[in-house]
Design an enzyme around this catalytic site. Structure first.
Site, PDB file in Angstrom:
ATOM      1  N   GLY A  20     -48.514  17.001 -54.211  1.00  0.00           N
ATOM      2  CA  GLY A  20     -47.349  16.477 -54.188  1.00  0.00           C
ATOM      3  C   GLY A  20     -46.081  17.260 -54.055  1.00  0.00           C
ATOM      4  N   SER A  22     -43.914  17.736 -51.570  1.00  0.00           N
ATOM      5  CA  SER A  22     -43.027  17.499 -50.786  1.00  0.00           C
ATOM      6  C   SER A  22     -41.843  16.446 -51.168  1.00  0.00           C
ATOM      7  CB  SER A  22     -43.501  17.050 -49.222  1.00  0.00           C
ATOM      8  OG  SER A  22     -42.471  17.002 -48.188  1.00  0.00           O
ATOM      9  N   PHE A  23     -40.706  16.992 -51.854  1.00  0.00           N
ATOM     10  CA  PHE A  23     -39.819  16.423 -52.543  1.00  0.00           C
ATOM     11  C   PHE A  23     -39.151  15.702 -51.323  1.00  0.00           C
ATOM     12  CE2 PHE A  23     -35.221  16.050 -53.935  1.00  0.00           C
ATOM     13  CZ  PHE A  23     -35.470  15.023 -54.868  1.00  0.00           C
ATOM     14  N   VAL A  26     -42.055  10.319 -49.896  1.00  0.00           N
ATOM     15  CA  VAL A  26     -42.361   9.590 -50.948  1.00  0.00           C
ATOM     16  C   VAL A  26     -44.137   9.356 -50.949  1.00  0.00           C
ATOM     17  CG1 VAL A  26     -42.584   7.035 -51.376  1.00  0.00           C
ATOM     18  CG2 VAL A  26     -40.412   8.006 -50.444  1.00  0.00           C
ATOM     19  N   ALA A  27     -44.551   9.058 -49.837  1.00  0.00           N
ATOM     20  CA  ALA A  27     -46.260   9.289 -49.697  1.00  0.00           C
ATOM     21  C   ALA A  27     -46.635  10.507 -50.639  1.00  0.00           C
ATOM     22  CB  ALA A  27     -46.867   8.997 -48.506  1.00  0.00           C
ATOM     23  N   ARG A 138     -44.484  25.311 -46.838  1.00  0.00           N
ATOM     24  CA  ARG A 138     -44.244  25.270 -45.416  1.00  0.00           C
ATOM     25  C   ARG A 138     -43.522  26.613 -44.953  1.00  0.00           C
ATOM     26  NH1 ARG A 138     -45.264  20.167 -42.056  1.00  0.00           N
ATOM     27  NH2 ARG A 138     -46.459  21.986 -41.130  1.00  0.00           N
ATOM     28  N   GLU A 174     -37.177  21.923 -38.735  1.00  0.00           N
ATOM     29  CA  GLU A 174     -38.376  21.298 -38.859  1.00  0.00           C
ATOM     30  C   GLU A 174     -39.366  21.082 -37.634  1.00  0.00           C
ATOM     31  OE1 GLU A 174     -39.666  20.205 -41.971  1.00  0.00           O
ATOM     32  OE2 GLU A 174     -38.085  21.664 -42.557  1.00  0.00           O
ATOM     33  N   HIS A 250     -38.162  13.045 -42.227  1.00  0.00           N
ATOM     34  CA  HIS A 250     -37.869  13.668 -40.693  1.00  0.00           C
ATOM     35  C   HIS A 250     -37.286  12.431 -39.662  1.00  0.00           C
ATOM     36  CE1 HIS A 250     -41.076  16.829 -41.658  1.00  0.00           C
ATOM     37  NE2 HIS A 250     -39.731  17.163 -41.994  1.00  0.00           N
ATOM     38  N   ASP A 252     -38.989  11.637 -37.150  1.00  0.00           N
ATOM     39  CA  ASP A 252     -40.206  11.078 -36.670  1.00  0.00           C
ATOM     40  C   ASP A 252     -40.788  10.016 -37.608  1.00  0.00           C
ATOM     41  OD1 ASP A 252     -41.411  12.353 -38.433  1.00  0.00           O
ATOM     42  OD2 ASP A 252     -42.733  13.491 -36.924  1.00  0.00           O
ATOM     43  N   ASN A 362     -50.867  11.594 -47.895  1.00  0.00           N
ATOM     44  CA  ASN A 362     -49.893  13.120 -48.138  1.00  0.00           C
ATOM     45  C   ASN A 362     -48.764  12.935 -47.208  1.00  0.00           C
ATOM     46  OD1 ASN A 362     -50.165  15.223 -50.019  1.00  0.00           O
ATOM     47  ND2 ASN A 362     -51.430  16.519 -48.779  1.00  0.00           N
ATOM     48  N   CYS A 368     -47.097  12.727 -36.886  1.00  0.00           N
ATOM     49  CA  CYS A 368     -47.292  14.148 -37.614  1.00  0.00           C
ATOM     50  C   CYS A 368     -48.482  15.118 -37.066  1.00  0.00           C
ATOM     51  CB  CYS A 368     -47.284  13.818 -39.095  1.00  0.00           C
ATOM     52  SG  CYS A 368     -45.635  13.195 -39.808  1.00  0.00           S
TER      53      CYS A 368
END
Length: 444
Positions: A20, A22-23, A26-27, A138, A174, A250, A252, A362, A368
């Site tokens: 978890g 990646s603030f 949502v997923a 990242r 990004e 993002h 995408d 994730n 992606c």
């Protein structure tokens, strides 16, 4: 001369887990602390890549990062043997350990921005690794990403590699997740659409209030300069801050393009009409803007299903197909929309569904998982051929996964020193399979 858009999918690394981290995703947040299955994740990614190769697409793979990243942990003050570094981090700063164990490099849409030779002034394919400064887990990727890209696209006659942008929020980059190339044909000069979330150096410009805008206009402009793109080859467009605050971290996740098609949600952008007019003028050819209305698919359903984190590919017969996760098929509103879409007279004639649930949980769908590289036949021939998908490589990589990957991995398992040995052994063997040379620090 023949021209192609190749897809290079990221191989899922041995430490694929749900921490978890990646603030704004949502997923990623909602599935935090679940047990993952690295072996299943890697095999799902390989199956999707092989399926595209079987459809006649040029399909390659990119190696994952070394994880756990003990070098970053040492920079953060942990010391001793590898096992001691891991143990100290687990006890004193578990979130730092989690960040240094992330398998997020699997999402190679964030690996780099790529401009094909048809667009660049010196006629080479240009690569700039993304600095990914918005997320700690990242931000430790770009140097190794550059090594892997150089080992994959090594011929200096055809490929030019740049250092990632300065590691500062003003240049938050990004990669291809916020970049789409539109063209009449892959071999013709096109328009590169750079989508940004905020203007870092203009405090009065609109930006999201809840979640971070990871891509800045300043970064997009810098990449365009590095890639020797003319003004007539670029359009800079702002993502709607309101949709970023709804989990669209993002571009995408809210739009995807291919050749002369841009598939997008009506809430995706700021100043949509004017920017689309600019694209039409610079393209000087017919462009299909395929709009999905909110009443057809809500932002919530788009994010949950990753309707726009699909791939649009042009098949050898000239038809376009959407490569979608099975989550789109399982969402009633999205499935109904896609069934209707193929009847609407757009260039998109097919939808094909693939199971990438380990990635989806994730926060990453089919788009992606791949980096697009438009090339001519000479450039494809200059790529490291050992990285291109075929029956033999598919079998060998599946065997490699079976040999080295765990069936289950929890966040607590990241503190297991054996994971260091397993991961390094796997990656060392992989570099031999893909003939990459020494791209990892532990090999030097």
């Amino acid at each position: 001369m023949k021209h192609f858009e190749a897809n290079f999918d990221g191989l899922v690394g041995p430490t694929h887990n749900y921490a978890g981290l990646s603030f704004g995703n949502v997923a990623s947040y909602s599935n935090a602390a679940q047990a993952s299955n690295p072996k299943a994740a890697a095999k799902q990614g390989l199956a999707k890549a092989k399926a595209l190769a079987d459809l006649g697409m040029v399909q390659g793979v990119l190696a994952p990062q070394e994880r756990p990243d003990l070098y970053s942990l040492r920079r953060m003050g942990f010391s001793g043997s590898d096992a001691e570094v891991l143990t100290q981090a687990a006890k004193q700063a578990p979130m730092l350990l989690n960040a240094c164990c992330s398998a997020s490099s699997m999402w190679t849409a964030n690996a780099a921005t790529v401009s094909p030779s048809a667009d660049t002034r010196n006629g080479k394919v240009h690569f700039t690794p993304a600095n990914l400064v918005d997320k700690l887990h990242r931000s430790i990727e770009p140097t190794t990403t550059g090594n892997i890209l150089k080992a994959t696209f090594s011929d200096e006659k055809h490929f030019q590699h740049h250092q990632h942008l300065p590691e500062h929020a003003s240049f938050g980059d990004e990669g291809a997740a916020n970049h789409t190339r539109l063209c009449s044909d892959y071999g013709h000069a096109g328009v590169e659409l750079f989508v940004y979330g905020q203007q870092a150096m203009n405090p009065n410009a609109p930006k999201p209030k809840k979640f971070p805008a990871r891509q800045t206009l300043e970064a997009s402009q810098a990449v365009a300069r590095l890639h020797q793109l003319d003004d007539e080859s670029c359009v800079f467009m702002q993502q709607n801050p309101d949709v970023i605050d709804q989990g669209v971290f993002h571009n995408d996740v809210i739009s995807v393009g291919n050749q002369n098609v841009l598939f997008y949600h009506e809430q995706a952008f700021v100043d949509t009409a004017a920017k689309f007019d600019e694209i039409r003028r610079k393209m000087n050819t017919d462009v299909h803007f395929v709009k999905v209305a909110t009443e057809q698919v809500s932002i919530q359903d788009a994010v949950k299903s990753y309707l726009f984190n699909t791939q649009i590919i042009t098949l050898p017969n000239g038809e376009m197909a959407i490569i979608a996760p099975t989550d789109c098929e399982e969402n009633p509103a999205v499935h109904a929309y896609l069934n209707e879409l193929v009847t609407l007279g757009t260039p998109i004639k097919q939808v094909r569904y693939y199971d990438v649930k380990q990635s989806m949980q994730n926060g990453g769908g089919p788009a992606c998982l791949r980096l697009r590289v438009a090339m001519n036949e000479h450039e494809v021939a200059a790529v490291n051929q050992n990285t291109l998908m075929n029956d033999a490589l598919f079998t060998r990589l599946n065997t490699w996964v079976d040999k080295h990957y765990r069936d289950t991995l929890t966040v607590a398992d990241l503190a297991d020193p054996q994971l260091i040995i397993e991961s390094r052994t796997a990656l060392d063997e992989l570099t031999q399979v893909l003939k990459l040379g020494s791209v990892y620090q532990f090999q030097k």
